[in-house]
Motif scaffolding. Structure first.
Motif, PDB file in Angstrom:
ATOM      1  N   GLU A 139      -8.870   6.784   1.250  1.00  0.00           N
ATOM      2  CA  GLU A 139      -8.222   5.635   1.904  1.00  0.00           C
ATOM      3  C   GLU A 139      -7.755   4.377   0.677  1.00  0.00           C
ATOM      4  O   GLU A 139      -8.244   4.169   0.158  1.00  0.00           O
ATOM      5  CB  GLU A 139      -9.125   4.771   2.835  1.00  0.00           C
ATOM      6  CG  GLU A 139      -8.756   3.698   3.653  1.00  0.00           C
ATOM      7  CD  GLU A 139      -7.642   4.273   4.745  1.00  0.00           C
ATOM      8  OE1 GLU A 139      -6.725   3.424   5.256  1.00  0.00           O
ATOM      9  OE2 GLU A 139      -7.584   5.360   5.096  1.00  0.00           O
ATOM     10  N   LEU A 176     -12.204  -5.950  -0.632  1.00  0.00           N
ATOM     11  CA  LEU A 176     -12.496  -4.977   0.285  1.00  0.00           C
ATOM     12  C   LEU A 176     -13.535  -5.627   1.399  1.00  0.00           C
ATOM     13  O   LEU A 176     -14.611  -6.481   0.919  1.00  0.00           O
ATOM     14  CB  LEU A 176     -12.961  -3.882  -0.380  1.00  0.00           C
ATOM     15  CG  LEU A 176     -12.069  -2.871  -1.320  1.00  0.00           C
ATOM     16  CD1 LEU A 176     -12.789  -1.880  -1.760  1.00  0.00           C
ATOM     17  CD2 LEU A 176     -10.892  -2.354   0.073  1.00  0.00           C
ATOM     18  N   LYS A 213      -5.860   0.741  -0.166  1.00  0.00           N
ATOM     19  CA  LYS A 213      -5.560  -0.541   0.216  1.00  0.00           C
ATOM     20  C   LYS A 213      -4.907  -1.285  -0.837  1.00  0.00           C
ATOM     21  O   LYS A 213      -5.141  -0.999  -1.953  1.00  0.00           O
ATOM     22  CB  LYS A 213      -7.170  -1.250   0.478  1.00  0.00           C
ATOM     23  CG  LYS A 213      -8.056  -0.712   1.642  1.00  0.00           C
ATOM     24  CD  LYS A 213      -7.292  -0.777   2.930  1.00  0.00           C
ATOM     25  CE  LYS A 213      -8.123   0.111   3.895  1.00  0.00           C
ATOM     26  NZ  LYS A 213      -7.323   0.201   5.172  1.00  0.00           N
ATOM     27  N   GLU A 240       0.693  -1.276  -0.003  1.00  0.00           N
ATOM     28  CA  GLU A 240      -0.209   0.128   0.041  1.00  0.00           C
ATOM     29  C   GLU A 240       1.028   1.211  -0.069  1.00  0.00           C
ATOM     30  O   GLU A 240       0.482   2.424  -0.574  1.00  0.00           O
ATOM     31  CB  GLU A 240      -0.931   0.031   1.375  1.00  0.00           C
ATOM     32  CG  GLU A 240      -1.725   1.182   1.414  1.00  0.00           C
ATOM     33  CD  GLU A 240      -2.696   1.075   2.613  1.00  0.00           C
ATOM     34  OE1 GLU A 240      -2.549   2.147   3.341  1.00  0.00           O
ATOM     35  OE2 GLU A 240      -3.272   0.080   3.088  1.00  0.00           O
ATOM     36  N   LEU A 285     -12.539   5.034  -1.202  1.00  0.00           N
ATOM     37  CA  LEU A 285     -11.755   3.792  -1.149  1.00  0.00           C
ATOM     38  C   LEU A 285     -11.373   3.241  -2.267  1.00  0.00           C
ATOM     39  O   LEU A 285     -12.080   2.618  -3.197  1.00  0.00           O
ATOM     40  CB  LEU A 285     -12.774   2.953  -0.201  1.00  0.00           C
ATOM     41  CG  LEU A 285     -12.214   1.505   0.191  1.00  0.00           C
ATOM     42  CD1 LEU A 285     -11.127   1.710   1.163  1.00  0.00           C
ATOM     43  CD2 LEU A 285     -13.323   0.964   1.145  1.00  0.00           C
ATOM     44  N   ASN A 315      -8.851   0.218  -3.764  1.00  0.00           N
ATOM     45  CA  ASN A 315      -8.010  -1.142  -3.505  1.00  0.00           C
ATOM     46  C   ASN A 315      -7.240  -1.362  -4.925  1.00  0.00           C
ATOM     47  O   ASN A 315      -7.852  -1.677  -5.758  1.00  0.00           O
ATOM     48  CB  ASN A 315      -8.990  -2.167  -3.393  1.00  0.00           C
ATOM     49  CG  ASN A 315      -8.113  -3.489  -3.097  1.00  0.00           C
ATOM     50  OD1 ASN A 315      -7.142  -3.562  -2.796  1.00  0.00           O
ATOM     51  ND2 ASN A 315      -8.925  -4.634  -3.006  1.00  0.00           N
ATOM     52  N   GLN A 344     -14.281   2.018   8.161  1.00  0.00           N
ATOM     53  CA  GLN A 344     -13.188   2.762   8.544  1.00  0.00           C
ATOM     54  C   GLN A 344     -13.129   4.119   7.858  1.00  0.00           C
ATOM     55  O   GLN A 344     -12.978   5.383   8.467  1.00  0.00           O
ATOM     56  CB  GLN A 344     -11.737   1.850   7.836  1.00  0.00           C
ATOM     57  CG  GLN A 344     -10.487   2.745   8.263  1.00  0.00           C
ATOM     58  CD  GLN A 344      -9.181   2.234   7.558  1.00  0.00           C
ATOM     59  OE1 GLN A 344      -9.326   1.187   6.954  1.00  0.00           O
ATOM     60  NE2 GLN A 344      -8.169   2.597   8.281  1.00  0.00           N
ATOM     61  N   HIS A 402     -13.573  -2.013   6.145  1.00  0.00           N
ATOM     62  CA  HIS A 402     -12.819  -1.150   5.257  1.00  0.00           C
ATOM     63  C   HIS A 402     -13.669   0.080   5.139  1.00  0.00           C
ATOM     64  O   HIS A 402     -13.466   1.200   5.048  1.00  0.00           O
ATOM     65  CB  HIS A 402     -12.063  -1.571   3.873  1.00  0.00           C
ATOM     66  CG  HIS A 402     -11.147  -2.696   4.068  1.00  0.00           C
ATOM     67  ND1 HIS A 402     -11.281  -3.899   3.478  1.00  0.00           N
ATOM     68  CD2 HIS A 402     -10.136  -2.730   4.953  1.00  0.00           C
ATOM     69  CE1 HIS A 402     -10.014  -4.647   3.765  1.00  0.00           C
ATOM     70  NE2 HIS A 402      -9.762  -4.182   4.779  1.00  0.00           N
ATOM     71  N   GLU A 403     -14.869  -0.499   4.633  1.00  0.00           N
ATOM     72  CA  GLU A 403     -16.190   0.620   4.495  1.00  0.00           C
ATOM     73  C   GLU A 403     -16.271   1.343   5.866  1.00  0.00           C
ATOM     74  O   GLU A 403     -16.445   2.775   5.775  1.00  0.00           O
ATOM     75  CB  GLU A 403     -17.370   0.070   3.973  1.00  0.00           C
ATOM     76  CG  GLU A 403     -17.021  -0.476   2.581  1.00  0.00           C
ATOM     77  CD  GLU A 403     -18.374  -1.272   2.106  1.00  0.00           C
ATOM     78  OE1 GLU A 403     -19.530  -1.294   2.795  1.00  0.00           O
ATOM     79  OE2 GLU A 403     -18.199  -1.750   0.977  1.00  0.00           O
TER      80      GLU A 403
END
Length: 137
Positions: free
Chosen positions: A91, A98, A93, A41, A120, A122, A105, A102-103
């Motif tokens: 954010e 996911l 990742k 990451e 978000l 990924n 967060q 994670h959501e």
């Protein structure tokens, strides 16, 4: 307001992405196109910051996010991966998939910081568009 935002068309209505989100998504796609999946990451974070800075977009890495508890600002160790133009939480990742945590967060970061929009992202996907989720409070 930063100069780069003055000329942007801010469409933040349901079903539309605002221009700042579009720039971040385009930059993330560019990073993924060059690096692919499989890195840490932190590598994606560094490269995405560089890409955004090349586009003239102000970005802060690992932005501290205090918790307001009974009127006191407490540093609980929360850090936003990227805060773009002081208004968009990003954010990052690099995970197999996911998860609801994670959501939760990113939604917590939006609430704690008083922000209304977050991404978000990924990077551990074959096609990056399948790894991007947008959140709006």
């Amino acid at each position: 307001m930063p100069d780069f935002l003055k000329s942007m068309n801010h469409r933040d209505t349901e079903g539309h992405r605002d221009s700042l989100s579009e720039i971040v998504i385009g930059s993330a796609i560019e990073v993924h196109r060059h690096l692919g999946a499989g890195l840490l990451e932190s590598a994606y974070e560094e490269c995405l910051c560089w890409e955004l800075q090349q586009r003239g977009v102000p970005v802060q890495r690992q932005h501290p996010l205090p918790v307001n508890y009974k009127g006191q600002q407490l540093d609980c160790g929360y850090r936003i991966d990227l805060l773009v133009a002081n208004r968009l939480v990003v954010e990052l990742k690099a995970v197999e998939q996911l998860l609801p945590i994670h959501e939760a967060q990113i939604l917590s970061y939006l609430r704690l910081g008083g922000f209304d929009t977050g991404l978000l992202v990924n990077f551990h996907t074959t096609l990056l568009k399948n790894g991007i989720r947008r959140f709006k409070l």
